[in-house]
Design a protein around this motif. Structure first.
Motif, mmCIF file in Angstrom:
data_model
loop_
_atom_site.group_PDB
_atom_site.id
_atom_site.type_symbol
_atom_site.label_atom_id
_atom_site.label_comp_id
_atom_site.label_asym_id
_atom_site.label_seq_id
_atom_site.Cartn_x
_atom_site.Cartn_y
_atom_site.Cartn_z
ATOM 1 N N GLY A 175 0.801 -1.221 0.000
ATOM 2 C CA GLY A 175 0.000 0.000 0.000
ATOM 3 C C GLY A 175 0.829 1.264 0.000
ATOM 4 N N GLU A 176 2.141 1.128 -0.152
ATOM 5 C CA GLU A 176 3.023 2.290 -0.114
ATOM 6 C C GLU A 176 3.208 2.888 -1.510
ATOM 7 N N THR A 177 3.338 4.212 -1.539
ATOM 8 C CA THR A 177 3.619 4.905 -2.793
ATOM 9 C C THR A 177 5.092 4.724 -3.142
ATOM 10 N N VAL A 178 5.375 4.263 -4.367
ATOM 11 C CA VAL A 178 6.761 3.990 -4.749
ATOM 12 C C VAL A 178 7.271 4.970 -5.818
ATOM 13 N N TYR A 179 6.357 5.742 -6.411
ATOM 14 C CA TYR A 179 6.800 6.711 -7.422
ATOM 15 C C TYR A 179 5.685 7.715 -7.679
ATOM 16 N N ARG A 180 6.084 8.983 -7.906
ATOM 17 C CA ARG A 180 5.138 10.045 -8.251
ATOM 18 C C ARG A 180 5.694 10.846 -9.412
#
Length: 205
Positions: A175-180
């Motif tokens: 559930g973690e954001t890995v790229y934006r």
């Protein structure tokens, strides 16, 4: 002289009651017809669960699509590309309306054991999965059903947020954001080929 008057009053009363009864039956039948017209189910792929949209029963996630199915989580949720199952979790778009009547989406994660719902990101929609499996989301996207070209309130609402859309890649296991990455209008027009049809490594590269 009084008897004809009483008979006329009685006749009028009967007609009023009869008219009211016809009106009630007509409205009731219209309501039943409306219920049947708005009572749709959409399967959540890879699970025994279904998304239900109804004008009478609560919208939400059900354990089946028959009359005996139980409501597991109430809400207006997305389906198809708007829902991603990973292990025991369901990532899904949840829709609601603002005080101005505009629709907006939040990204939530649902535990398929307890059906507890956790907010992942506001004003965010799932766009799908990329080629390497990460969930691709977009923040700041004005939903087409809000008619942004003609709806002044939609344009005003958009001014309160980001001026550019933000693409977010989420690891479905954690559930973690890995790229934006912020994107332009030109990139938005080629969203699938730029973000969904490539791996995360290719996007970064």
């Amino acid at each position: 002289m009084t008897k004809p008057k009483f008979t006329m009053n009685a006749f009028v009363l009967v007609m009023v009651i009869f008219s009211a009864l016809i009106l009630f039956v007509t409205v009731k039948l219209s309501g039943i017809a409306g219920r049947e017209a708005i009572n749709s189910y959409y399967e959540i792929e890879g699970t025994p669960y279904w998304i239900r949209y109804s004008s009478v029963l609560p919208n939400g996630i059900y354990n089946g699509k028959d009359k005996t199915s139980d409501l597991l989580l109430e809400g207006t949720f997305g389906y198809d590309w708007g829902a991603v199952v990973s292990g025991n979790y369901l990532y899904i778009n949840e829709y609601a309306s603002s005080s101005f009547g505009n629709m907006y989406s939040t990204l939530v994660r649902v535990d398929l054991d307890t059906f507890e719902k956790q907010l992942v990101a506001k004003d965010t929609v799932i766009r799908g999965r990329c080629a390497s499996g990460e969930i691709v989301c977009e923040k700041g996207l004005i939903l087409p059903l809000n008619h942004p070209d003609t709806n002044r309130m939609t344009r005003l609402y958009s001014l309160t947020g980001e001026s550019r859309a933000l693409v977010t890649f989420i690891d479905p296991a954690t559930g973690e954001t890995v790229y934006r990455e912020y994107i332009s209008e030109e990139q938005e027009r080629h969203f699938d080929s730029l973000f969904l049809e490539r791996t995360l490594g290719e996007v970064k590269g």
